[in-house]
Design an enzyme around this catalytic site. Structure first.
Site, PDB file in Angstrom:
ATOM      1  N   THR A 173       2.360   1.358  -7.989  1.00 57.30           N
ATOM      2  CA  THR A 173       2.094   0.190  -8.833  1.00 57.30           C
ATOM      3  C   THR A 173       2.993  -0.987  -8.487  1.00 57.30           C
ATOM      4  OG1 THR A 173       3.642   0.998 -10.521  1.00 57.30           O
ATOM      5  CG2 THR A 173       1.322   1.613 -10.776  1.00 57.30           C
TER       6      THR A 173
ATOM      7  N   HIS B 204      10.018   1.802  -2.832  1.00 59.84           N
ATOM      8  CA  HIS B 204      11.078   2.331  -3.691  1.00 59.84           C
ATOM      9  C   HIS B 204      10.989   3.842  -3.635  1.00 59.84           C
ATOM     10  CE1 HIS B 204       7.420   1.393  -5.956  1.00 59.84           C
ATOM     11  NE2 HIS B 204       7.654   2.518  -6.627  1.00 59.84           N
TER      12      HIS B 204
ATOM     13  N   HIS C 217      11.614   7.151  -5.398  1.00 58.11           N
ATOM     14  CA  HIS C 217      11.897   7.758  -6.701  1.00 58.11           C
ATOM     15  C   HIS C 217      12.861   8.932  -6.504  1.00 58.11           C
ATOM     16  CE1 HIS C 217       8.520   5.988  -9.170  1.00 58.11           C
ATOM     17  NE2 HIS C 217       7.980   5.833  -7.969  1.00 58.11           N
TER      18      HIS C 217
END
Ligand code: 5GP
Ligand code: ZN
Length: 114
Positions: free
Chosen positions: A95, A100, A102
């Site tokens: 999204t 990035h 996680h």
């Protein structure tokens, strides 16, 4: 990138609970944590998805993974275990289109993922 959440956090335009920063990346707590530890490791350079990586990014991505392991260790999860995930595009649930990593830890994580 004008409308990029990660770039806005990097510029200080949106607050975030930053837990690590160096010249190439930051890490901050996810606003909607899916585990007791849920952090995002984010490069300072805007890269939209893993599909946009170039060979020059190899060291950066390696450092991001090593940083995730270090943060997990600092929180006491090196031995218990942790999960690192990059979501890419729609079917994986990406999204935010600035890569990035996680980092999830602190509970049993099922496999396969949903
Ligand atoms: P994706 O779905 O792209 O893999 O992950 C985006 C992540 O960003 C989600 O886990 C979501 O909770 C997190 N997120 C969305 N908006 C914000 C925000 O404003 N601040 C923080 N810290 N995390 C956010
Ligand atoms: Zn960005």
């Amino acid at each position: 990138m004008i409308d990029c959440l990660c770039c806005k956090i990097l510029k200080g335009e949106i607050p975030a609970a930053i837990i690590y920063e160096d010249e190439r990346m930051i890490a901050f707590k996810d606003i909607n944590p899916q585990a007791p530890l849920h952090a995002l490791i984010v490069p300072k350079r805007h890269i939209a998805s893993l599909n946009d990586l170039v060979p020059e990014d190899d060291a950066l991505v390696g450092e991001m993974i090593r940083r995730a392991a270090a943060i997990a260790g600092q929180h006491g999860y090196a031995d218990r275990g942790f999960r690192t995930v990059f979501n890419t595009n729609a079917e994986a649930g990406q999204t935010v289109f600035h890569i990035h990593l996680h980092l999830l830890a602190g509970r049993g994580l099922s496999w396969p993922p949903g």
